[in-house]
Motif scaffolding. Structure first.
Motif, short mmCIF file in Angstrom:
data_model
loop_
_atom_site.label_atom_id
_atom_site.label_comp_id
_atom_site.label_asym_id
_atom_site.label_seq_id
_atom_site.Cartn_x
_atom_site.Cartn_y
_atom_site.Cartn_z
N LYS A 228 0.83 -1.22 0.00
CA LYS A 228 0.00 0.00 0.00
C LYS A 228 0.87 1.26 0.00
CE LYS A 228 -1.97 -1.31 3.84
NZ LYS A 228 -1.24 -2.60 3.92
N SER A 230 3.95 1.60 -0.77
CA SER A 230 4.76 1.70 -1.99
C SER A 230 3.92 2.31 -3.11
CB SER A 230 5.25 0.31 -2.43
OG SER A 230 5.95 -0.30 -1.38
N GLY A 248 3.09 -4.40 9.16
CA GLY A 248 2.64 -3.47 10.21
C GLY A 248 3.47 -2.21 10.26
#
Ligand SMILES: Nc1nc2c(ncn2[C@@H]2O[C@H](COP(=O)(O)OP(=O)(O)OP(=O)(O)O)[C@@H](O)[C@H]2O)c(=O)[nH]1
Ligand SMILES: [Mg+2]
Length: 442
Positions: A228, A230, A248
Motif C-alpha cells: 500500500k 509503496s 505493520g
C-alpha cells in the motif's frame, strides 16, 4: 445600507521579498491621503508615476499609483492602489505613513465586504472571490469564476422572481379580500413544484461541487505488506510513506493530495489490517482508523497479492457502497490470478501505474456531473434545503387546508432562505463569519 465607511488600507501582496508590492487604500479619504504622501498631484484619470514622500519629504520609494474613482473600483468606493518595490520594510513604512494620515488597517475580507455592502456584488459573488483565491484545481477556480460573474446569483434570482410574484398576490388577497381574488390553489402548487425541481437540480450537483472544491478521497486498503505505502508513494511521485518488509510498518493513516487531470484527489495510506487479536495496541488503533478511512472515502483501492484473505472479505463488506478498484500488486515477482478483474501494478518497476491513474481519473469523471459549471458551498446548500422544505410545506398546507395565511408564511420563509444566499437578509454574525475566512488585503 448606507455608504459611510471610514478609510482602510492593507497590503495586497505577501510580506516577502518580491518584485512588486501593492498597497490599497479605500474609502472617502483615499485620494486625500494619497495626495498628502505622493510627490505630485494625482491625476484620477491616469496611471501616475512618482515617489512616496515621508513627513520630512524624504523619498520612501519610487511607485506607480493607480486611481479608481467611486463607484468604478473593487470596493465601489474611492480607491488608490500603490505599486511599490516588493520589500516588506519599504511597504511597512509606507503603510505606517498612510495610517498616520487617518486610515486604519483593513480587517480580513473587508475590501470584498465593502464591495458587497456597496451593492457592487452580491454575497454569492463575494464568496466566489474567496473560492477563486483558495481554489486548489483549475476546475474549481473556473467554477468559482463563473459564480463571480453572477452565475449562481442568476439561478437563484430566477427561482425567486416567480415566488415573490405569487407571494405578493397571496398577501394582496389576504389583505384586500374584497378587491383581490384568491390565488388559485393549483397555480400555487404548480409554481412551488416547479421551484422545488429547480432547487433539486442545483442540490443534485452539490456533491459534485464539494468534489471539485475539496477533492475526492481514495484510501488504499489491504493486508500488511501487500504494498500500500509503496503504491501511495508511486501515486504521489515521491517517498512520503515509510516502506519496509516488516508487516505493520504503517501505523497511522497518512493523507496527501494530488491533482489528477485538473481534479483533486486525496489519497489515504492506511495500516494493513490483520487479525485484531494478533495486533498490538498501536496497530489496533491503526486498524480502526483504516475502517474509518474506508467509510469516509469515495473510492477504495483494494490491494492484494495472490488472493483475498478472510479479513479482506470483511473489509469489502464495509466498502460495498463505495467505488472499488481491485489492484493486484507486485506484478514483477508474483503472476496474476486471472479469476479477479483487477489492475495489475508494480510499484517497484512502475508497471501499470499510469493505467491505474487513468482508471481513477475516469472514476472521478463518472462521479462528477460534467455540466457543473458553477459551485455551491455548505452555507448556500443549507439555504437551498431550507427553501425547498418551506416550499414542500406550502404544497402540503395548500392541499390539506387551503389556508392562505398558513402557506403565505412558508412562501415567505422560502424567499428569505433564497435571499440569504444572495445576501439580501443577513445578520452581522453571518457576515462576519463569512468574511473572517478571507485573507487580509482581500
Ligand atoms: N518486488 C516488489 N516488492 C514490492 C512492491 N511493492 C511493495 N514491495 C515491497 O513489499 C514490502 C511491503 O511494502 P509496503 O509498501 O510497506 O507495504 P504496506 O502494505 O504499506 O505494509 P504495511 O504498512 O505494513 O501495512 C516492502 O519490502 C516493499 O519494498 C512491488 O511492486 N514489487
Ligand atoms: Mg504501509
Amino acid at each position: 445600507m448606507e455608504n459611510n465607511f471610514d478609510t482602510i488600507c492593507a497590503t495586497l501582496t505577501p510580506q516577502a521579498l518580491c518584485a512588486v508590492g501593492i498597497i490599497r487604500i479605500s474609502g472617502e479619504n483615499a485620494f486625500l491621503i494619497a495626495n498628502e504622501i505622493f510627490s505630485k498631484k494625482i491625476n484620477p484619470k491616469m496611471i501616475n508615476y512618482g515617489f512616496i514622500l515621508d513627513e520630512a519629504k524624504n523619498k520612501l520609494d519610487e511607485v506607480i499609483l493607480l486611481p479608481f474613482v467611486a463607484p468604478h473600483s473593487y470596493t465601489g468606493e474611492d480607491v488608490v492602489e500603490i505599486q511599490t518595490h516588493g520589500n516588506p520594510a519599504i511597504i511597512n513604512s509606507i503603510l505606517e505613513l498612510i495610517l498616520s494620515k487617518g486610515a486604519r488597517i483593513a480587517q480580513r475580507g473587508e475590501f470584498t465586504k465593502r464591495a458587497f455592502l456597496n451593492h457592487r456584488i452580491d454575497l454569492s459573488q463575494a464568496e466566489a472571490v474567496l473560492d477563486v483565491i483558495s481554489a486548489k484545481s483549475t476546475k474549481s477556480a473556473q467554477n468559482a469564476l463563473n459564480n463571480l460573474g453572477g452565475y449562481l446569483k442568476e439561478k437563484i434570482n430566477l427561482i425567486k422572481t416567480d415566488l415573490v410574484e405569487i407571494y405578493s398576490k397571496v398577501i394582496a388577497s389576504i389583505d384586500f379580500p374584497e378587491d383581490v381574488a384568491e390565488v388559485d390553489n393549483k397555480a400555487i402548487v404548480s409554481i412551488c413544484s416547479d421551484k422545488i425541481h429547480q432547487i433539486e437540480d442545483i442540490l443534485k450537483n452539490a456533491k459534485s461541487h464539494d468534489f471539485i472544491r475539496d477533492g475526492l478521497s481514495a484510501c488504499l486498503i489491504g493486508v500488511p505488506n501487500v504494498g500500500k505505502s509503496s503504491l501511495f508513494n508511486s501515486l504521489l511521485n515521491y517517498s512520503r510513506a515509510i516502506v519496509t518488509d516488516i508487516a505493520g510498518t504503517t501505523r497511522d493513516t497518512i493523507k496527501e493530495t494530488i491533482n489528477l487531470d485538473g481534479y483533486l484527489i486525496n489519497f489515504i495510506d492506511t495500516a494493513g489490517i490483520r487479525d485484531k487479536n494478533k495486533a498490538d495496541l498501536v496497530e489496533q488503533i491503526g486498524i480502526e482508523n483504516s475502517i474509518k478511512a474506508i467509510q469516509e472515502s469515495d473510492i477504495v483501492l483494494f490491494l492484494y497479492e495472490k488472493s483475498f484473505s478472510e479479513i479482506d472479505k470483511k473489509l469489502l463488506e464495509i466498502a460495498k457502497d463505495k467505488q472499488i478498484l481491485f489492484i493486484k500488486t507486485k506484478a514483477d515477482i508474483i503472476p496474476k490470478n486471472d479469476d479477479i478483474n483487477a489492475i495489475e501494478i508494480s510499484s517497484k518497476s512502475g508497471f501499470g501505474i499510469d493505467i491505474l491513474k487513468n482508471k481513477i481519473s475516469s472514476l472521478i469523471k463518472n462521479l462528477i456531473i460534467e455540466d457543473t459549471n458553477f459551485t455551491t458551498n455548505k452555507r448556500q446548500q443549507s439555504c437551498l434545503i431550507k427553501a425547498k422544505d418551506a416550499l414542500e410545506n406550502v404544497i402540503k398546507t395548500s392541499n390539506e387546508c387551503d389556508l392562505a395565511d398558513l402557506y403565505a408564511m412558508d412562501l415567505k420563509g422560502a424567499i428569505l432562505a433564497l435571499d440569504e444566499i444572495t445576501g439580501e437578509v443577513l445578520t452581522d454574525e453571518i457576515l462576519d463569519n463569512i468574511f473572517s475566512n478571507f485573507c487580509i488585503g482581500k
